[in-house]
Design a protein around this motif. Structure first.
Motif, mmCIF file in Angstrom:
data_model
loop_
_atom_site.group_PDB
_atom_site.id
_atom_site.type_symbol
_atom_site.label_atom_id
_atom_site.label_comp_id
_atom_site.label_asym_id
_atom_site.label_seq_id
_atom_site.Cartn_x
_atom_site.Cartn_y
_atom_site.Cartn_z
ATOM 1 N N VAL A 26 48.450 52.865 34.713
ATOM 2 C CA VAL A 26 49.019 51.953 35.387
ATOM 3 C C VAL A 26 48.168 50.519 35.619
ATOM 4 C CG1 VAL A 26 50.828 50.247 36.681
ATOM 5 C CG2 VAL A 26 50.994 52.520 36.058
ATOM 6 N N ASP A 27 48.017 49.073 35.641
ATOM 7 C CA ASP A 27 47.011 48.136 36.036
ATOM 8 C C ASP A 27 47.589 47.404 36.874
ATOM 9 O OD1 ASP A 27 45.720 45.879 36.545
ATOM 10 O OD2 ASP A 27 45.196 45.167 34.831
ATOM 11 N N ILE A 28 47.413 47.282 37.913
ATOM 12 C CA ILE A 28 48.243 46.656 39.379
ATOM 13 C C ILE A 28 48.609 45.583 39.291
ATOM 14 C CG2 ILE A 28 48.123 46.594 42.083
ATOM 15 C CD1 ILE A 28 49.047 49.317 40.904
ATOM 16 N N GLY A 29 46.687 44.506 38.896
ATOM 17 C CA GLY A 29 47.241 42.877 38.183
ATOM 18 C C GLY A 29 49.058 42.689 37.662
ATOM 19 N N ASP A 30 48.608 43.604 36.528
ATOM 20 C CA ASP A 30 49.829 43.168 35.730
ATOM 21 C C ASP A 30 51.168 43.379 36.489
ATOM 22 O OD1 ASP A 30 48.133 42.196 34.050
ATOM 23 O OD2 ASP A 30 48.241 44.330 32.791
ATOM 24 N N VAL A 31 51.395 44.316 37.184
ATOM 25 C CA VAL A 31 52.185 44.848 38.005
ATOM 26 C C VAL A 31 52.559 43.975 39.393
ATOM 27 C CG1 VAL A 31 53.560 46.421 39.504
ATOM 28 C CG2 VAL A 31 52.221 47.172 38.031
ATOM 29 N N VAL A 32 52.079 43.736 40.086
ATOM 30 C CA VAL A 32 52.243 42.523 40.818
ATOM 31 C C VAL A 32 52.638 41.122 40.046
ATOM 32 C CG1 VAL A 32 50.636 40.883 42.426
ATOM 33 C CG2 VAL A 32 50.272 43.394 42.502
ATOM 34 N N ARG A 33 51.859 40.603 39.194
ATOM 35 C CA ARG A 33 51.790 39.187 38.852
ATOM 36 C C ARG A 33 53.549 39.171 38.305
ATOM 37 N NH1 ARG A 33 46.746 39.996 37.076
ATOM 38 N NH2 ARG A 33 46.407 41.267 35.269
ATOM 39 N N GLY A 34 53.300 39.764 37.513
ATOM 40 C CA GLY A 34 55.496 40.053 37.330
ATOM 41 C C GLY A 34 56.655 40.345 37.842
ATOM 42 N N ALA A 35 56.065 41.064 39.210
ATOM 43 C CA ALA A 35 56.714 41.126 40.153
ATOM 44 C C ALA A 35 57.146 39.682 41.044
ATOM 45 C CB ALA A 35 56.606 42.046 41.030
ATOM 46 N N LEU A 36 55.922 38.834 41.389
ATOM 47 C CA LEU A 36 55.641 37.019 41.797
ATOM 48 C C LEU A 36 56.740 36.498 40.626
ATOM 49 C CD1 LEU A 36 52.089 37.432 43.235
ATOM 50 C CD2 LEU A 36 54.196 38.278 44.211
ATOM 51 N N GLU A 37 56.612 36.927 39.156
ATOM 52 C CA GLU A 37 56.990 35.816 38.508
ATOM 53 C C GLU A 37 57.937 35.987 38.929
ATOM 54 O OE1 GLU A 37 57.293 32.526 35.350
ATOM 55 O OE2 GLU A 37 55.628 34.013 36.563
#
Length: 893
Positions: free
Chosen positions: A742-753
């Motif tokens: 899992v790429d943490i950056g992608d997860v964080v950006r998805g959660a923020l969106e």
């Protein structure tokens, strides 16, 4: 409420009222008491039964012994009779009273003839009066018949008067507790005439009975006993009535008797005499046996004492054993402690040597008891006992005699060598040493034998003239007498010291055994461990097979532990165990209920009743349990009952705690549902109602705001339902996250969106390091965790949050920090519990508490950990910090 002559209130006797209340819970017992066989007890009982039947009473005949008498047989016509139970015993068909059939029929009144009858071996109870007791406990009225000679307390008097031993007896308490006693009596001349006419026995038996038992003297004596006992019973009933009604009258003095039980053959007669005296005085009584510590008791004497104490309990007394060196002092100490007013003691005819060797207990009691009356029972006039075969001395006795002879011979040899080589003037000390050695090794008997052998050897070998049993000088005779006296005294003292040491060692072993049991029971983790520890210890301590059965509610007993292992109990043993459970009294081997089964069952009693049943199978069924074994068994049962009760209480407390926690969660859930479901639903319903009623009158902007409110509240409701489903999946173990990179950056950006769309009032900033490693987990679930944390920050974090991600060694740290009031330090761990809503420092209640609990469950399912830190920055806020193991990507992953 009545008043006395001086104006004070008179109250009924509480004990009398309690006794009356207990009687109301039982059936009524009517006894037709006869002075002798043939007076017409059965006829009188059946005649009254016919009259009661004619009045419409539900009355049946359980058993009636007519002995072929035509007049009695005629009375059975028209009365319902229960079938008897057929038993095959040693090839003979016996018919006995069927208790189970009577309990199943359960009439109002049942007739049970011959109360003193002994049942066949396979019956539940050995005696018919015990069958009657079971019927009374079932609230069935019983009419029965009894002859006066069958009373336990009068058996010795009847034997002495008539010369005929009474084998079938009934405890005096049965007659004492009867509700009605009807005396059936005729004159001796009338009874003898009935015998001659063949109305009692057949002619041949009648002639023999007239010669042996039915003599005018015997019949007159039996008639007097019956009249006296009936009069005592009437007097007791009158006293009970006066006490229950608070009527003043001349009350009997408060007497209390103590019966001294010794090991001689007079003990049984003393117990019976004490029971009769207590019955005449209507007083409680106590049977006491005092044993000297360290004194070896003959097994036959021990059995005699045990039987006498059991007889005392059957006759209504209380049995007590104490230990003391001074028998008279110990007896008086117990008497004063128990407020005894009379002491009953026996005095047997002792030889002159026995009277010279030790003081008489009777004389000492009379001399010392200045304030207690002493009643002496003598053996004068007692019928001579049949000659009994004297039991051979115990093997240890002969071993001690052999040791005495050998030690004396060795001492003589040593003394001869000492006299020859050392010119020893007096070899008596060497012989004295052999006496002491025998005393220490084999006891008083061996020391006495060694004293005699040493005396003879000293006289024969070392006193002039030698090699002859004669003494030439008076001083030598005096020296030998002094030696014999010193040897016997020294040997006796040394033997007693050894016996006391053995007794102390036995008591120490018993105490250590009980200590070991208590330690095992205290360390037992659960109920099964308690039962196995008790069964194993009972088998070792009592040298008997042991079994413990649990009482699972109303279900049947089940074997919970046994050593050696026992798979199942046969029908008789199971019946005895159930009896012990239901009646809370011992049953089985050597008891009054099913005495022929292997095991003796005892109920384990606690404040909640019978919690289990313990059974033991002795190694030698032909011998009763010794007093020491019974005391050990009682101690084991009491400790086991306490341990079982404690284990059950622990289990109940755990279940109660679980139920309390479930109730708390249920209350919290309902409270949360009432708020978190009702609030969005109310907003949605309100918006829909406004659109329906005012839709045409509203501007496009106002309609858009209502639709946005509906969308926001529906999303809020959806998130709450999703949280409930996620929590149920976590608790049931159905959650199985994927283990992908899992790429943490992608997860964080998805959660923020997602947060920008669904949490419009929340301001979020993010700071992600450039060297973030991937982790192995489930991107969707991790995104759900981040969104829940952001949602929590919107509600309680002041409307702003910051997301940080960085690498710390071999781990990836991901945090969400808000600027709210923070969490109390003591609640930093509890906020992750389900439905916990008390962690804010400003005192305001939090929400449902599901969000953070779900976050922890999801993070831990992916192999990570989450903690709360507060304050986070500038003494405010809360930081939710998650750590996951870093995972470097492998080829093609």
């Amino acid at each position: 409420m009545a008043e006395t002559a001086d104006g004070s209130e008179r109250r009924p006797d509480p004990d009398a009222l309690l006794a009356l209340a207990e009687q109301e819970k039982r059936g009524k017992l009517r006894v037709f008491l006869g002075a002798a066989p043939g007076v017409g007890k059965t006829y009188a009982m059946l005649a009254r039964a016919k009259a009661a039947k004619a009045d419409g009473c539900d009355i049946v005949v359980g058993v009636a012994e007519t002995h072929g008498r035509a007049e009695t047989l005629a009375l059975l016509d028209g009365l319902e009779s229960l079938p008897r139970r057929k038993i095959d015993y040693r090839g003979r068909a016996l018919e006995e009273f069927d208790v189970d059939a009577a309990l199943a029929r359960k009439p109002r009144i049942i007739l049970v003839d011959e109360l003193a009858h002994t049942n066949a071996p396979d019956c539940r109870h050995p005696k018919r009066w015990q069958d009657v007791e079971e019927l009374l406990e079932a609230e069935i009225d019983v009419w029965t018949t009894l002859n006066i000679q069958h009373l336990e307390g009068l058996a010795d008097i009847v034997s002495r008067v008539t010369g005929v031993a009474v084998r079938e007896t009934v405890p005096d308490l049965v007659l004492q507790n009867a509700d009605d006693v009807i005396l059936v009596d005729i004159t001796p001349d009338e009874l003898l005439q009935r015998l001659k006419e063949g109305k009692v026995y057949v002619p041949q038996m009648a002639e023999r009975a007239i010669r042996n038992f039915f003599t005018p003297r015997n019949l007159t004596a039996l008639r007097e006993l019956a009249l006296r006992r009936t009069a005592d019973r009437v007097d007791d009933q009158m006293v009970d009535y006066l006490r229950q009604s608070a009527i003043e009258g001349p009350w009997a003095t408060s007497e209390r008797l103590l019966v001294c039980v010794g090991a001689d053959r007079l003990c049984e007669r003393v117990v019976r005499a004490g029971a009769r005296a207590a019955t005449a005085l209507n007083a409680p009584w106590l049977a006491l046996h005092v044993e000297r510590p360290g004194e070896e008791q003959d097994p036959a004497e021990g059995r005699r004492v045990d039987e006498a104490l059991r007889l005392a309990e059957r006759l209504g007394g209380e049995a007590l054993r104490v230990s003391g060196q001074d028998l008279a002092a110990e007896t008086l100490r117990v008497a004063r402690r128990e407020n005894i007013t009379q002491i009953v003691v026996g005095r047997s005819r002792a030889g002159w040597f026995a009277r010279l060797a030790r003081k008489s207990l009777t004389e000492e009691l009379v001399r010392r008891s200045t304030d207690i009356a002493v009643q002496i029972i003598t053996d004068g006039g007692a019928p001579a006992e049949p000659m009994r075969r004297v039991a051979p001395p115990h093997r240890r006795f002969w071993l001690g005699v052999a040791a005495a002879l050998l030690s004396s011979a060795v001492a003589a040899g040593v003394a001869a060598l000492a006299e020859r080589w050392l010119a020893l003037p007096d070899p008596s000390l060497i012989f004295l040493a052999s006496v002491v050695a025998c005393a220490l090794g084999f006891g008083v008997a061996s020391a006495t034998a060694a004293s005699i052998f040493s005396f003879l050897a000293l006289d024969f070998l070392f006193v002039e003239p030698r090699y002859d049993i004669s003494i030439s000088e008076p001083r030598e005779f005096l020296s030998l007498l002094v030696f014999l006296s010193i040897a016997m005294v020294t040997g006796t003292l040394a033997g007693r010291a050894r016996s006391r040491s053995e007794a102390m060692r036995a008591r120490a072993e018993a105490a250590q055994s009980l200590f070991d049991l208590s330690r095992k029971l205290a360390s037992a983790a659960n109920l099964d461990d308690v039962l196995w520890a008790a069964a194993n210890h009972a088998q070792k301590a009592l040298e008997a097979k042991s079994v413990v059965l649990l009482v699972p509610g109303d279900a049947d007993l089940r074997i919970a532990a046994a050593w050696p292992p026992v798979d199942e109990l046969d029908a008789g043993e199971a019946g005895a165990a159930r009896w012990a459970r239901d009646k809370a009294e011992p049953a089985g081997w050597r008891t009054d209920t099913l005495p022929r089964v292997r095991f003796q069952f005892h109920p384990l009693m606690t404040t909640r009743g019978v919690v289990a049943v313990a059974g033991i199978e002795p190694r030698d069924p032909s011998e009763p349990l010794s007093a020491q074994t019974e005391r050990m068994l009682t101690a084991i049962l009491e400790q086991t009952a306490v341990a079982v009760d404690r284990s059950l209480l622990v289990g109940e407390s755990v279940r109660a705690a679980a139920l309390e926690e479930n109730e708390r969660l249920r209350t919290t859930l309902l409270s949360s549902l009432s708020h978190d479901l009702r609030t969005p639903l109310a907003a949605i319903i309100g918006a829909v109602t406004s659109l329906r009623q005012l839709g045409e009158k509203m501007t496009a902007e106002e309609r858009a705001d209502l639709l946005a409110s509906i969308e926001e509240e529906a999303g809020r409701l959806s998130r709450f339902v999703v949280n409930l489903l996620d929590m149920s999946r976590i608790e049931s173990g159905a959650l199985a996250p994927r283990r992908e990179l899992v790429d943490i950056g992608d997860v964080v950006r998805g959660a923020l969106e997602r947060a920008r769309k669904e949490l419009p009032r929340l301001t979020v900033t993010a700071s992600l390091a450039r060297d973030l490693p991937p982790i192995r987990g489930d991107a969707h679930l991790l995104g759900q965790v981040l969104f829940n944390l952001l949602d929590n920050a919107q509600k309680y974090g002041g409307g702003s949050a910051a997301v940080y991600a960085r690498r710390e060694g071999g781990e990836l740290a991901l945090s969400v920090t808000d600027e709210g009031p923070g969490v109390k330090p003591q609640d930093l761990e509890r906020i992750f519990e389900k439905f916990y809503r008390g962690g804010r420092v400003d005192g305001r209640k939090a929400g449902t508490g599901l969000g953070l609990s779900i976050c922890r469950g999801l993070v831990e399912a992916m192999g990570g950990a989450i903690v709360a830190q507060s304050p986070a920055a500038r003494r405010r806020g809360t930081r939710m910090l998650m750590r996951f193991p870093a995972a470097e990507p492998r080829g093609g992953a």
